[in-house]
Design a protein around this motif. Structure first.
Motif, PDB file in Angstrom:
ATOM      1  N   ILE A 149       6.303  13.631  45.873  1.00  0.00           N
ATOM      2  CA  ILE A 149       5.585  12.989  44.777  1.00  0.00           C
ATOM      3  C   ILE A 149       6.608  12.346  43.870  1.00  0.00           C
ATOM      4  O   ILE A 149       7.441  13.044  43.309  1.00  0.00           O
ATOM      5  N   GLY A 150       6.581  11.038  43.752  1.00  0.00           N
ATOM      6  CA  GLY A 150       7.579  10.421  42.888  1.00  0.00           C
ATOM      7  C   GLY A 150       7.501   8.918  42.891  1.00  0.00           C
ATOM      8  O   GLY A 150       6.445   8.335  43.109  1.00  0.00           O
ATOM      9  N   TYR A 173      11.397  -1.856  43.045  1.00  0.00           N
ATOM     10  CA  TYR A 173       9.971  -1.736  43.377  1.00  0.00           C
ATOM     11  C   TYR A 173       9.136  -1.407  42.151  1.00  0.00           C
ATOM     12  O   TYR A 173       7.944  -1.694  42.105  1.00  0.00           O
ATOM     13  N   ALA A 174       9.770  -0.771  41.152  1.00  0.00           N
ATOM     14  CA  ALA A 174       9.038  -0.412  39.934  1.00  0.00           C
ATOM     15  C   ALA A 174       9.286  -1.436  38.823  1.00  0.00           C
ATOM     16  O   ALA A 174       9.063  -1.144  37.655  1.00  0.00           O
ATOM     17  N   ARG A 196       7.270   4.116  27.800  1.00  0.00           N
ATOM     18  CA  ARG A 196       6.825   4.134  29.190  1.00  0.00           C
ATOM     19  C   ARG A 196       7.846   3.527  30.137  1.00  0.00           C
ATOM     20  O   ARG A 196       7.517   3.076  31.223  1.00  0.00           O
ATOM     21  N   ALA A 199       9.293   8.297  32.295  1.00  0.00           N
ATOM     22  CA  ALA A 199       8.635   9.466  31.710  1.00  0.00           C
ATOM     23  C   ALA A 199       9.593  10.632  31.510  1.00  0.00           C
ATOM     24  O   ALA A 199       9.384  11.457  30.630  1.00  0.00           O
ATOM     25  N   SER A 488      12.045   3.939  37.506  1.00  0.00           N
ATOM     26  CA  SER A 488      11.337   3.030  36.612  1.00  0.00           C
ATOM     27  C   SER A 488      12.219   2.520  35.472  1.00  0.00           C
ATOM     28  O   SER A 488      12.197   1.332  35.147  1.00  0.00           O
TER      29      SER A 488
ATOM     30  N   HIS B  46       0.481  11.018  47.410  1.00  0.00           N
ATOM     31  CA  HIS B  46       0.710  10.277  46.172  1.00  0.00           C
ATOM     32  C   HIS B  46       1.528   9.031  46.466  1.00  0.00           C
ATOM     33  O   HIS B  46       2.465   9.058  47.262  1.00  0.00           O
ATOM     34  N   ILE B  47       1.180   7.936  45.806  1.00  0.00           N
ATOM     35  CA  ILE B  47       1.982   6.717  45.911  1.00  0.00           C
ATOM     36  C   ILE B  47       2.259   6.197  44.511  1.00  0.00           C
ATOM     37  O   ILE B  47       1.337   5.839  43.772  1.00  0.00           O
ATOM     38  N   GLY B  48       3.518   6.229  44.122  1.00  0.00           N
ATOM     39  CA  GLY B  48       3.926   5.651  42.838  1.00  0.00           C
ATOM     40  C   GLY B  48       4.138   4.168  43.054  1.00  0.00           C
ATOM     41  O   GLY B  48       4.995   3.770  43.828  1.00  0.00           O
ATOM     42  N   THR B  49       3.337   3.345  42.385  1.00  0.00           N
ATOM     43  CA  THR B  49       3.443   1.906  42.614  1.00  0.00           C
ATOM     44  C   THR B  49       4.159   1.218  41.464  1.00  0.00           C
ATOM     45  O   THR B  49       3.952   0.050  41.219  1.00  0.00           O
ATOM     46  N   GLY B  50       4.999   1.970  40.744  1.00  0.00           N
ATOM     47  CA  GLY B  50       5.843   1.298  39.759  1.00  0.00           C
ATOM     48  C   GLY B  50       5.654   1.757  38.333  1.00  0.00           C
ATOM     49  O   GLY B  50       6.222   1.166  37.425  1.00  0.00           O
ATOM     50  N   GLY B  51       4.893   2.828  38.114  1.00  0.00           N
ATOM     51  CA  GLY B  51       4.697   3.296  36.745  1.00  0.00           C
ATOM     52  C   GLY B  51       5.895   4.054  36.220  1.00  0.00           C
ATOM     53  O   GLY B  51       6.942   4.125  36.870  1.00  0.00           O
ATOM     54  N   CYS B  52       5.725   4.645  35.034  1.00  0.00           N
ATOM     55  CA  CYS B  52       6.841   5.324  34.382  1.00  0.00           C
ATOM     56  C   CYS B  52       7.115   6.671  35.014  1.00  0.00           C
ATOM     57  O   CYS B  52       8.063   7.342  34.627  1.00  0.00           O
ATOM     58  N   ASP B  53       6.287   7.128  35.925  1.00  0.00           N
ATOM     59  CA  ASP B  53       6.450   8.403  36.623  1.00  0.00           C
ATOM     60  C   ASP B  53       5.809   9.565  35.866  1.00  0.00           C
ATOM     61  O   ASP B  53       5.870  10.700  36.306  1.00  0.00           O
ATOM     62  N   ALA B  56       3.112  11.129  38.000  1.00  0.00           N
ATOM     63  CA  ALA B  56       3.675  11.929  39.094  1.00  0.00           C
ATOM     64  C   ALA B  56       4.155  13.278  38.562  1.00  0.00           C
ATOM     65  O   ALA B  56       3.972  14.304  39.215  1.00  0.00           O
ATOM     66  N   THR B  93       2.948  -3.034  41.116  1.00  0.00           N
ATOM     67  CA  THR B  93       3.897  -4.128  40.908  1.00  0.00           C
ATOM     68  C   THR B  93       3.827  -5.065  42.103  1.00  0.00           C
ATOM     69  O   THR B  93       3.406  -4.685  43.194  1.00  0.00           O
ATOM     70  N   MET B  96       5.584  -3.767  45.041  1.00  0.00           N
ATOM     71  CA  MET B  96       5.026  -2.618  45.760  1.00  0.00           C
ATOM     72  C   MET B  96       3.711  -2.918  46.458  1.00  0.00           C
ATOM     73  O   MET B  96       3.188  -2.086  47.193  1.00  0.00           O
ATOM     74  N   LEU B 100       1.775  -0.588  49.431  1.00  0.00           N
ATOM     75  CA  LEU B 100       0.496   0.075  49.170  1.00  0.00           C
ATOM     76  C   LEU B 100      -0.545  -0.338  50.214  1.00  0.00           C
ATOM     77  O   LEU B 100      -1.291   0.498  50.742  1.00  0.00           O
TER      78      LEU B 100
END
Lengths: 492, 168
Positions: A149-150, A173-174, A196, A199, A488, B46-53, B56, B93, B96, B100
């Motif tokens: 998860i990440g 990618y982020a 943001r 995190a 990020s 889970h798929i992180g598509t570019g957020g601040c985490d 997650a 993003t 990404m 996805l």
């Protein structure tokens, strides 16, 4: 006078030395001061250098869009130069590596921050990777959706049998275009972006941004806010260190200990929810002060949480460091020599676990730490075991700092308005994974003209790549977990 | 001998009960799309598509001893090929988007897409950036939206349990 001595003199105006091209060239050739960040504005290239725990800022006008590259003498500049070219169309002359970094060829525009972005279409190009030499190598592509998860990242691995010969990370990618979203907004309105950025460093980035905005406008935050911010910063450090501790235990330790580390983290997050109204403390630090005051109930819940941790963590630390299997897996894994950590201007627990004593809490933005007799642990071995010991030792110091600060909170207001005026400000804050820098320039109406945020990941990824070479493939997750690698914040 | 603390006090919270309305809405959606049922359990990717985490981090917290996601029949898998549901967090993003789409294509049918957190719901604070497509919806229709910045572990569990109940 050496370039470093020149930069130690106060600049003519604001925090930045406006350099001539020969001065920039002299600085580029003399690697005495390590590079912390490189960024731009349309037609201007900017850099921040670390001088002990102080910051030195420079700018060079680049009307033709070119500037002398810093990367030949400073490897830390290489990724920044690629990103600066992608975003601002500023070309580093003399660089070894002209590949794009953040731009994967998928944005609707080229050079979005250059002031004259060009429309862009067509299929994205195939990424190029550095060559790896050796007998019977095979390629192992991982990502951008990694196991677990990440966050997204692509790891390009060259492996010989079970041994990693080279790991090259491709990030971006982020990339969310945060630096393009901030201009035109007041610092108060733009504060949700640094919150943001990453995190695991939301307090640290928010605090750096707030301090930079306060310096730009000549604002003094109220004393109670200064201490409350430090309380949140130490809660964040403690919670994030516990997170890494739990991750390392989950990979190579007994599951019951991993559960206990995760439970200690949950204790802090649940207490933060009650005390500050947010488990991760997002949007609590604002330019001018803090968003919410700490009430009596929040204070007592934080003290309760610290008491629970004071009982549990020393025991957990002993059990962790006595676990022969875990210690054996970590010892000698991914050694970072001090010189390498300094080459990449790494800070935070990773640099300190290589014996490099650098901590922004000792720097010019140190209040209120200057009154707390900060004792920062230092582990010189530089391997994964030292990195875990370093984090464990830092949780103890953060708990001590929190207990002292909660017992001596000054009274008074928690926020003060920022005057609407122009200016430039910069600040460096020690986040859980290393130094977080914020820079911003305000126009005469007090709105943001340009901004930059530097995440510690810029230094940690190159170190992780170096540490991965020679490691076994099955050791890689354990090796990477201890670095605190995030995407990020660096992807912007 | 003193017993370890883990055994002396209850830690886990009772699981949340998803609201009947949320379950009803989801069940109606699933009925309309005539999807085969998956039983009482879900494999999650889970798929992180570019957020601040942040989402997650809270998703990781759902697995701790207080929230005990795995005790509710939910589990995480590494490959979308083994997943019943993709939990997408972060604005999608542009960099990404393709990954996805490939993950969605790799997930066996019937599969669910959950938009986890404000960014995945509609792009959040990053809406309108040149580098962002928007929320998950800009790429594929989500079956469940869990707003919050980030949603707390309990809110995540409630949403996922609603999904289990709606299709059980």
């Amino acid at each position: 006078m050496t370039p470093a001595e020149f930069l130690r003199q106060p600049p003519a105006q604001g925090p930045t030395h406006a350099l001539t091209e020969p001065q920039w060239e002299a600085l580029a050739a003399d690697p005495e001061l390590p590079l912390l960040a490189l960024w731009g504005e349309p037609g201007v290239v900017r850099a921040a250098f670390q001088d002990g725990n102080a910051l030195r800022l420079v700018a060079l006008a680049a009307p033709e869009g070119q500037y002398p590259a810093l990367s030949p003498a400073r490897p830390a500049a290489a990724l920044f130069e690629r990103a600066v070219h992608d975003l601002w169309a500023l070309e580093p002359v003399g660089t070894q590596d002209g590949r794009p970094w953040l731009d994967h060829g998928r944005w609707p525009v080229l050079n979005p921050l250059s002031g004259r972005p060009v429309r862009h279409g067509g299929a994205p190009p195939q990424p190029e990777f550095l060559p790896a030499e050796g007998h019977a190598l095979h390629r192992l592509p991982l990502g951008p959706i990694l196991p677990g998860i990440g966050e997204p990242a692509y790891l390009h691995l060259a492996v010989a049998g079970e041994a990693v010969v080279r790991m090259e990370a491709r990030l971006g990618y982020a990339h969310k275009g945060v630096l393009a979203l901030m201009p035109g907004k007041s610092p108060r309105a733009a504060a949700r972006f640094p919150a943001r950025l990453q995190a695991e460093a939301t307090v640290a980035h928010s605090l750096a941004f707030a301090l930079a905005a306060e310096k730009a406008t000549g604002t003094e935050p109220p004393p109670r806010a200064v201490v409350l911010r430090a309380v949140m910063a130490e809660i964040e450090r403690l919670s994030v260190h516990l997170h890494i501790w739990a991750q390392v235990l989950a990979l190579a330790g007994p599951p019951a200990l991993a559960d206990q580390a995760a439970l200690a983290r949950e204790t802090m997050l649940a207490a933060s929810q009650i005390a500050f109204g947010h488990r991760l403390l997002m949007d609590r630090v604002l330019p001018g002060g803090v968003a919410l005051d700490l009430e009596e109930r929040g204070l007592s819940i934080l003290r309760d949480a610290l008491l629970l941790l004071a009982e549990d963590l020393p025991r957990l630390a002993r059990a962790t460091l006595r676990h022969a299997g875990l210690v054996e897996a970590l010892t000698g894994l991914g050694v970072i020599p001090p010189a390498l950590a300094q080459d990449y201007t790494a800070g935070g627990p990773v640099a300190r676990a290589s014996g490099v004593m650098v901590d922004a809490r000792l720097g010019p933005d140190a209040s209120p730490y200057d009154e707390l007799e900060l004792e920062i642990p230092l582990h010189p071995e530089g391997d994964a075991a030292a990195r875990l010991r370093q984090r464990i030792a830092e949780t103890a110091e953060s708990r001590r700092l929190l207990a002292v600060m909660l017992d001596s909170l000054p009274d008074g207001p928690i926020i003060t308005p920022l005057p609407q005026r122009g200016g430039e400000g910069v600040a460096l804050v020690e986040g859980p994974h290393g130094p977080c820098m914020a820079w911003l320039a305000l126009d005469d109406g007090g709105l943001i003209r340009a901004a930059m945020a530097r995440d510690p990941a810029w230094a940690l990824w190159p170190l992780a790549e170096a540490a991965a070479a020679g490691a076994g493939l099955e050791q890689l997750p354990l090796l990477l977990a201890g670095f605190g690698l995030t995407m990020s914040g660096m992807d912007l | 001998m003193k017993l370890p603390r883990l055994l002396t006090r209850p830690i886990a919270q009772p699981p949340p009960h998803p609201s009947a309305q949320l379950v009803g809405d989801l069940a109606a959606r699933l009925e309309a799309s005539a999807r085969r049922r998956l039983g009482r359990g879900l494999a999650l990717r889970h798929i992180g598509t570019g957020g601040c985490d942040g989402c997650a981090l809270e998703l990781i917290a759902t697995r701790n001893l207080v929230h005990e996601l795995e005790s509710l029949g939910l589990r995480f898998v590494d490959s979308p090929r083994h997943a019943d549901a993709l939990l997408v967090s972060g604005p999608v993003t542009r960099n990404m988007r393709e990954a996805l789409e490939q993950a969605r294509a790799a997930m066996p049918e019937p599969g669910f897409v959950v938009a986890l957190g404000d960014c995945a719901v509609d792009g959040g604070v990053f809406k309108g950036s040149y580098a962002v497509e928007g929320g998950v919806e800009a790429v594929m229709p989500p079956d469940l939206r869990l707003p919050g910045c980030p949603p707390s572990p309990r809110q995540v569990l409630e949403g996922l349990l609603a999904l289990v109940e709606a299709q059980a």
